[in-house]
Design a protein around this motif. Sequence first.
Motif, PDB file in Angstrom:
ATOM      1  N   GLU A 349       0.814  -1.217   0.000  1.00 28.28           N
ATOM      2  CA  GLU A 349       0.000   0.000   0.000  1.00 28.28           C
ATOM      3  C   GLU A 349       0.851   1.273   0.000  1.00 28.28           C
ATOM      4  O   GLU A 349       0.569   2.196  -0.773  1.00 28.28           O
ATOM      5  N   PRO A 350       1.919   1.374   0.822  1.00 31.86           N
ATOM      6  CA  PRO A 350       2.795   2.547   0.708  1.00 31.86           C
ATOM      7  C   PRO A 350       3.396   2.692  -0.688  1.00 31.86           C
ATOM      8  O   PRO A 350       3.498   3.810  -1.211  1.00 31.86           O
ATOM      9  N   ALA A 351       3.767   1.549  -1.297  1.00 24.46           N
ATOM     10  CA  ALA A 351       4.331   1.602  -2.646  1.00 24.46           C
ATOM     11  C   ALA A 351       3.284   2.076  -3.653  1.00 24.46           C
ATOM     12  O   ALA A 351       3.602   2.849  -4.580  1.00 24.46           O
ATOM     13  N   LEU A 352       2.044   1.635  -3.484  1.00 27.42           N
ATOM     14  CA  LEU A 352       0.974   2.051  -4.388  1.00 27.42           C
ATOM     15  C   LEU A 352       0.728   3.560  -4.291  1.00 27.42           C
ATOM     16  O   LEU A 352       0.589   4.248  -5.318  1.00 27.42           O
ATOM     17  N   ILE A 353       0.695   4.086  -3.072  1.00 29.03           N
ATOM     18  CA  ILE A 353       0.516   5.530  -2.886  1.00 29.03           C
ATOM     19  C   ILE A 353       1.689   6.288  -3.505  1.00 29.03           C
ATOM     20  O   ILE A 353       1.501   7.332  -4.162  1.00 29.03           O
ATOM     21  N   THR A 354       2.888   5.770  -3.308  1.00 27.18           N
ATOM     22  CA  THR A 354       4.078   6.395  -3.903  1.00 27.18           C
ATOM     23  C   THR A 354       3.968   6.434  -5.420  1.00 27.18           C
ATOM     24  O   THR A 354       4.207   7.472  -6.060  1.00 27.18           O
ATOM     25  N   PHE A 355       3.597   5.304  -6.008  1.00 27.18           N
ATOM     26  CA  PHE A 355       3.480   5.206  -7.465  1.00 27.18           C
ATOM     27  C   PHE A 355       2.428   6.169  -8.001  1.00 27.18           C
ATOM     28  O   PHE A 355       2.674   6.925  -8.949  1.00 27.18           O
ATOM     29  N   LEU A 356       1.235   6.158  -7.399  1.00 26.63           N
ATOM     30  CA  LEU A 356       0.146   6.989  -7.896  1.00 26.63           C
ATOM     31  C   LEU A 356       0.461   8.482  -7.765  1.00 26.63           C
ATOM     32  O   LEU A 356       0.154   9.274  -8.655  1.00 26.63           O
ATOM     33  N   THR A 357       1.091   8.854  -6.655  1.00 28.26           N
ATOM     34  CA  THR A 357       1.466  10.257  -6.469  1.00 28.26           C
ATOM     35  C   THR A 357       2.491  10.690  -7.506  1.00 28.26           C
ATOM     36  O   THR A 357       2.377  11.761  -8.110  1.00 28.26           O
ATOM     37  N   THR A 358       3.482   9.840  -7.721  1.00 26.40           N
ATOM     38  CA  THR A 358       4.552  10.186  -8.672  1.00 26.40           C
ATOM     39  C   THR A 358       4.024  10.286 -10.089  1.00 26.40           C
ATOM     40  O   THR A 358       4.334  11.235 -10.815  1.00 26.40           O
ATOM     41  N   VAL A 359       3.227   9.297 -10.504  1.00 27.78           N
ATOM     42  CA  VAL A 359       2.746   9.277 -11.887  1.00 27.78           C
ATOM     43  C   VAL A 359       1.722  10.377 -12.144  1.00 27.78           C
ATOM     44  O   VAL A 359       1.507  10.785 -13.286  1.00 27.78           O
ATOM     45  N   SER A 360       1.113  10.910 -11.074  1.00 28.13           N
ATOM     46  CA  SER A 360       0.113  11.974 -11.244  1.00 28.13           C
ATOM     47  C   SER A 360       0.740  13.270 -11.747  1.00 28.13           C
ATOM     48  O   SER A 360       0.060  14.093 -12.356  1.00 28.13           O
ATOM     49  N   GLY A 361       2.034  13.469 -11.459  1.00 24.96           N
ATOM     50  CA  GLY A 361       2.697  14.710 -11.854  1.00 24.96           C
ATOM     51  C   GLY A 361       2.371  15.896 -10.972  1.00 24.96           C
ATOM     52  O   GLY A 361       2.710  17.034 -11.302  1.00 24.96           O
ATOM     53  N   VAL A 362       1.740  15.649  -9.826  1.00 23.45           N
ATOM     54  CA  VAL A 362       1.349  16.734  -8.932  1.00 23.45           C
ATOM     55  C   VAL A 362       2.584  17.468  -8.418  1.00 23.45           C
ATOM     56  O   VAL A 362       3.639  16.868  -8.205  1.00 23.45           O
ATOM     57  N   SER A 363       2.456  18.778  -8.243  1.00 21.51           N
ATOM     58  CA  SER A 363       3.591  19.585  -7.781  1.00 21.51           C
ATOM     59  C   SER A 363       3.102  20.591  -6.742  1.00 21.51           C
ATOM     60  O   SER A 363       2.123  21.311  -6.983  1.00 21.51           O
ATOM     61  N   PHE A 364       3.767  20.614  -5.590  1.00 19.21           N
ATOM     62  CA  PHE A 364       3.453  21.588  -4.541  1.00 19.21           C
ATOM     63  C   PHE A 364       4.691  22.436  -4.266  1.00 19.21           C
ATOM     64  O   PHE A 364       5.794  21.903  -4.133  1.00 19.21           O
ATOM     65  N   PHE A 365       4.518  23.747  -4.192  1.00 10.74           N
ATOM     66  CA  PHE A 365       5.606  24.680  -3.883  1.00 10.74           C
ATOM     67  C   PHE A 365       6.748  24.565  -4.890  1.00 10.74           C
ATOM     68  O   PHE A 365       7.902  24.797  -4.562  1.00 10.74           O
ATOM     69  N   GLY A 366       6.426  24.172  -6.134  1.00  7.60           N
ATOM     70  CA  GLY A 366       7.444  24.037  -7.164  1.00  7.60           C
ATOM     71  C   GLY A 366       8.282  22.784  -7.065  1.00  7.60           C
ATOM     72  O   GLY A 366       9.238  22.627  -7.820  1.00  7.60           O
ATOM     73  N   VAL A 367       7.929  21.864  -6.146  1.00  6.58           N
ATOM     74  CA  VAL A 367       8.684  20.625  -5.963  1.00  6.58           C
ATOM     75  C   VAL A 367       7.948  19.503  -6.688  1.00  6.58           C
ATOM     76  O   VAL A 367       6.730  19.349  -6.552  1.00  6.58           O
ATOM     77  N   ALA A 368       8.699  18.689  -7.438  1.00  7.13           N
ATOM     78  CA  ALA A 368       8.092  17.722  -8.347  1.00  7.13           C
ATOM     79  C   ALA A 368       7.477  16.530  -7.627  1.00  7.13           C
ATOM     80  O   ALA A 368       7.741  16.266  -6.455  1.00  7.13           O
ATOM     81  N   SER A 369       6.674  15.765  -8.378  1.00  5.93           N
ATOM     82  CA  SER A 369       5.878  14.677  -7.810  1.00  5.93           C
ATOM     83  C   SER A 369       6.721  13.521  -7.283  1.00  5.93           C
ATOM     84  O   SER A 369       6.268  12.786  -6.393  1.00  5.93           O
ATOM     85  N   ALA A 370       7.937  13.318  -7.814  1.00  7.92           N
ATOM     86  CA  ALA A 370       8.787  12.219  -7.326  1.00  7.92           C
ATOM     87  C   ALA A 370       9.075  12.393  -5.832  1.00  7.92           C
ATOM     88  O   ALA A 370       9.058  11.419  -5.060  1.00  7.92           O
ATOM     89  N   PHE A 371       9.333  13.617  -5.423  1.00  5.09           N
ATOM     90  CA  PHE A 371       9.594  13.897  -4.006  1.00  5.09           C
ATOM     91  C   PHE A 371       8.347  13.646  -3.169  1.00  5.09           C
ATOM     92  O   PHE A 371       8.400  13.009  -2.110  1.00  5.09           O
ATOM     93  N   TRP A 372       7.187  14.135  -3.637  1.00  5.57           N
ATOM     94  CA  TRP A 372       5.957  13.965  -2.877  1.00  5.57           C
ATOM     95  C   TRP A 372       5.512  12.506  -2.844  1.00  5.57           C
ATOM     96  O   TRP A 372       4.882  12.062  -1.879  1.00  5.57           O
ATOM     97  N   GLY A 373       5.833  11.761  -3.888  1.00  3.00           N
ATOM     98  CA  GLY A 373       5.542  10.333  -3.863  1.00  3.00           C
ATOM     99  C   GLY A 373       6.268   9.637  -2.734  1.00  3.00           C
ATOM    100  O   GLY A 373       5.689   8.821  -1.995  1.00  3.00           O
ATOM    101  N   ILE A 374       7.557   9.953  -2.577  1.00  2.00           N
ATOM    102  CA  ILE A 374       8.340   9.405  -1.463  1.00  2.00           C
ATOM    103  C   ILE A 374       7.737   9.831  -0.124  1.00  2.00           C
ATOM    104  O   ILE A 374       7.594   9.025   0.805  1.00  2.00           O
ATOM    105  N   CYS A 375       7.368  11.111  -0.008  1.00  2.00           N
ATOM    106  CA  CYS A 375       6.826  11.624   1.257  1.00  2.00           C
ATOM    107  C   CYS A 375       5.512  10.941   1.625  1.00  2.00           C
ATOM    108  O   CYS A 375       5.341  10.462   2.755  1.00  2.00           O
ATOM    109  N   PHE A 376       4.581  10.863   0.673  1.00  2.00           N
ATOM    110  CA  PHE A 376       3.264  10.290   0.973  1.00  2.00           C
ATOM    111  C   PHE A 376       3.368   8.790   1.222  1.00  2.00           C
ATOM    112  O   PHE A 376       2.700   8.242   2.096  1.00  2.00           O
ATOM    113  N   GLY A 377       4.203   8.106   0.435  1.00  2.00           N
ATOM    114  CA  GLY A 377       4.383   6.674   0.654  1.00  2.00           C
ATOM    115  C   GLY A 377       4.997   6.386   2.007  1.00  2.00           C
ATOM    116  O   GLY A 377       4.582   5.454   2.712  1.00  2.00           O
TER     117      GLY A 377
END
Length: 388
Positions: A349-377
Amino acid sequence: MNKILSDMSLSAVVAGFVAVLIGFASSVAIVFQAADAAGADDAMKVSWIMALGLGMGATCFFLSWWYKAPVITAWSTPGAALLATSLNEASYAESIAVFMFAGVLALVIGVTGLFDRLMRWIPLPIACAMLVGVLFNFGVAIFTSLEASPWLVLTMLLAYLFSKLILPRYAVIIVLIAGLVMVLIEPQTNFSSIPLTIGTLQWVTPEWNTSLILGVGLPLFIVTLTSQNIPGVAVMRASHYQTPVSNIISWTGISTVLLAPFGGFAFNLAAITAAICSGDECHKDPAKRYIAGMSAGVFYMLAGLAGASVVGLFAVFPKAMIAALAGIALLGTIGANLKAAFDSDTYREPALITFLTTVSGVSFFGVASAFWGICFGSLVLIIQRIKK
């Protein structure tokens, strides 16, 4: 030298070439947009390509040779996109200072060992899930390109499928040859417009502007760290290379500081092209894949020296060919990391959240989705452990 010659293989050399081809062709247009925003003229643009090519070439070649691992560096494509939208009010000399500041920050985080400690906190399944999220669109691009250029991409895809049955080690080579043949037989293909010139470096002394350094230089460092270096380390760890990444980050920082006055705006670990050089298609023996890194270094340096000629050459290749070649070359890596990410019940489940966040391309405060994927996972994993 004898060891290098004995470890040399055609598949590893071609993997290095494919990495350079994809690295240049997939994002060189964004680099030119960044150069335009910085106020660079045509001579300075050629200097940018030369500085970037020589910097990536030297770091790929010597770091791969030293660590006996495929250490692939690249320019920061997200960084270039950031610069293209952030430097319109800056002079060219002030832009150079922004590049140098970001390089100094990378050097500091490498020398202090902070980056190594950060990466030890990230479980491998979460890192693999983040990597799959980064690579996902490259796999999908095979089929979106199929719609745009059906005969070209279908030929490359069939070449891959049949070569995997007969000569799996040389599958990417055969795909590249098939793509080149299809391009050459197209009547509209024209190589006569490619200029045959060698680039020259243009030095520009930096001018320090505090507001620009903090407003653009700091985001450039953060974007490069989160969008490029973290996925780059994930590629190395997923391929079981335990190279000391803080040392490598230090060298990319030094390269940025030294080459920034010539247009080398940001160097970092590669993710996409590194995956091409660290998979089974490169070489069955992981200990011999460093040849791909050294080969990429040579091709990067040649590309840098050629300057405008290389840019013109890459412009001839159809975008569909480059997209399909990248996706096909990464199929094995995507599959292997999908398995590693979702094989464990504990991390699924943490890996799934990481994957979905990263592939979404979401960006907060100019920081890319790869970072937020790690954080949320990681957050999901912490909550699960608290519950237990």
